[in-house]
Design a protein around this motif. Structure first.
Motif, short mmCIF file in Angstrom:
data_model
loop_
_atom_site.label_atom_id
_atom_site.label_comp_id
_atom_site.label_asym_id
_atom_site.label_seq_id
_atom_site.Cartn_x
_atom_site.Cartn_y
_atom_site.Cartn_z
N ALA A 89 0.81 -1.22 0.00
CA ALA A 89 0.00 0.00 0.00
C ALA A 89 0.84 1.27 0.00
O ALA A 89 0.30 2.37 -0.01
CB ALA A 89 -0.93 0.00 1.22
N ALA A 90 2.14 1.15 0.01
CA ALA A 90 3.00 2.32 0.15
C ALA A 90 3.02 3.17 -1.12
O ALA A 90 2.96 2.65 -2.23
CB ALA A 90 4.43 1.87 0.47
N ASP A 91 3.12 4.47 -0.92
CA ASP A 91 3.36 5.39 -2.01
C ASP A 91 4.84 5.26 -2.38
O ASP A 91 5.72 5.43 -1.53
CB ASP A 91 3.04 6.82 -1.56
CG ASP A 91 3.13 7.84 -2.68
OD1 ASP A 91 4.10 7.76 -3.48
OD2 ASP A 91 2.26 8.72 -2.76
N LEU A 92 5.12 4.99 -3.65
CA LEU A 92 6.51 4.78 -4.05
C LEU A 92 7.38 6.02 -3.82
O LEU A 92 8.58 5.89 -3.57
CB LEU A 92 6.57 4.36 -5.52
CG LEU A 92 6.16 2.90 -5.81
CD1 LEU A 92 6.30 2.61 -7.30
CD2 LEU A 92 7.01 1.94 -5.01
N ALA A 93 6.79 7.18 -3.86
CA ALA A 93 7.56 8.39 -3.58
C ALA A 93 8.03 8.39 -2.13
O ALA A 93 9.16 8.80 -1.83
CB ALA A 93 6.72 9.63 -3.86
N ASP A 94 7.19 7.90 -1.22
CA ASP A 94 7.58 7.82 0.19
C ASP A 94 8.67 6.77 0.38
O ASP A 94 9.59 6.97 1.18
CB ASP A 94 6.37 7.47 1.04
CG ASP A 94 5.34 8.59 1.09
OD1 ASP A 94 5.71 9.75 0.82
OD2 ASP A 94 4.16 8.30 1.39
N VAL A 95 8.56 5.66 -0.34
CA VAL A 95 9.58 4.61 -0.24
C VAL A 95 10.93 5.14 -0.74
O VAL A 95 11.97 4.93 -0.11
CB VAL A 95 9.17 3.36 -1.04
CG1 VAL A 95 10.29 2.32 -1.05
CG2 VAL A 95 7.90 2.76 -0.45
N ARG A 96 10.91 5.84 -1.86
CA ARG A 96 12.15 6.40 -2.40
C ARG A 96 12.76 7.39 -1.43
O ARG A 96 13.99 7.42 -1.25
CB ARG A 96 11.88 7.08 -3.75
CG ARG A 96 11.57 6.13 -4.89
CD ARG A 96 11.58 6.86 -6.23
NE ARG A 96 11.24 5.96 -7.32
CZ ARG A 96 10.03 5.85 -7.85
NH1 ARG A 96 9.03 6.60 -7.39
NH2 ARG A 96 9.81 5.01 -8.84
N PRO A 136 10.47 -8.61 9.07
CA PRO A 136 9.42 -7.87 8.36
C PRO A 136 8.50 -7.19 9.37
O PRO A 136 8.67 -7.33 10.58
CB PRO A 136 8.68 -8.98 7.61
CG PRO A 136 8.81 -10.16 8.51
CD PRO A 136 10.18 -10.05 9.15
N GLY A 137 7.54 -6.44 8.87
CA GLY A 137 6.54 -5.85 9.76
C GLY A 137 6.54 -4.34 9.76
O GLY A 137 5.59 -3.72 10.23
N HIS A 138 7.59 -3.71 9.25
CA HIS A 138 7.63 -2.25 9.18
C HIS A 138 7.87 -1.78 7.75
O HIS A 138 8.53 -0.76 7.50
CB HIS A 138 8.71 -1.71 10.12
CG HIS A 138 8.27 -1.63 11.55
ND1 HIS A 138 8.01 -2.76 12.29
CD2 HIS A 138 8.02 -0.58 12.37
CE1 HIS A 138 7.64 -2.41 13.51
NE2 HIS A 138 7.63 -1.09 13.58
N GLY A 139 7.35 -2.53 6.80
CA GLY A 139 7.31 -2.11 5.42
C GLY A 139 8.65 -1.67 4.85
O GLY A 139 9.67 -2.35 4.98
#
Length: 231
Positions: A89-96, A136-139
């Motif tokens: 569900a993560a926004d890829l911009a936030d992941v980057r 795992p567990g914190h995306g």
């Protein structure tokens, strides 16, 4: 092994939490000077502590700090950004953005200071990971710490010919303002800092700073399903 007494060190994110404890521990063990960085550094009363502005996601900022702190023999890669949530569900911009700080930012610091450490006799690079490097567990946060751990293992091999000791530090929750409201077991930052300093002086490559890190590291040889929270 790395000699702390009379050395010069740099701790990124060194004005709060674990970074502050690390800077104090290095001084307690005889370091002559410790640079501490923050995005907006505050003045320090101790003349042995030198604040520097650093944004690890900005290559020019990293280069400026490496220029200013050209006398260091110990570099602690402690600065990082928090994160949580599911990967799907993560926004890829936030992941980057998270990887830009926790992975690429740490790598920028390592790349900028590798030649500095080599010129100054080898010294040490300390990378502050997390037990979430293995859990795992914190995306994306877990993923970023896993990537950082992998980079550290490569840096250990690549910097060995220059005589640079590379130490990876794993830990669970520590008792800082960031997790003050969480009702979970927490380690004392001073105790973690002391364990890191011991590892430097003893020539070790890894610090498992608490029981949860030691338990999870031991579980890595078992089924991957056992690493999921709740198992």
């Amino acid at each position: 092994m790395t000699t702390i007494d009379k050395s010069v060190a740099l701790v990124t994110g060194g004005q709060r939490g674990l970074g502050r404890a690390l800077a104090r521990e290095l001084l307690e063990r005889g370091a002559a000077k410790v640079y501490v960085t923050a995005r907006k550094p505050a003045p320090e009363e101790d003349p042995r502590i030198v604040p520097l502005a650093l944004e690890v996601s900005d290559p020019d900022s990293v280069a400026a700090v490496a220029q200013a702190a050209g006398d260091v023999a110990i570099v602690v890669n402690n600065a990082g950004a928090p994160g949580s949530g599911q990967v799907v569900a993560a926004d890829l911009a936030d992941v980057r953005a998270l990887f830009e700080v926790n992975v690429f930012g740490a790598l920028r610091v390592a790349q900028a200071f590798a030649p500095v450490l080599a010129r100054n006799g080898g010294g040490a690079l300390v990378d502050i990971h997390s037990v979430l490097s293995w859990l795992p567990g914190h995306g994306a946060y877990s993923a970023s710490k896993a990537a950082f751990w992998s980079l550290t293992n490569s840096l250990r091999l690549e910097l060995a010919p220059a005589g640079t000791q590379v130490v990876g530090v794993h830990l669970g929750y520590i008792d800082t303002d960031m997790v003050r409201d969480l009702d979970v077991p927490k380690s004392d930052p001073a105790a973690v800092a002391a364990a890191v300093a011991d590892a430097l002086e003893d020539g070790e490559s890894e610090v498992l700073a608490d029981d949860v890190s030691r338990r999870v590291k031991a579980a890595l040889s078992g089924p991957v399903e056992a690493l999921a929270f709740g198992r």
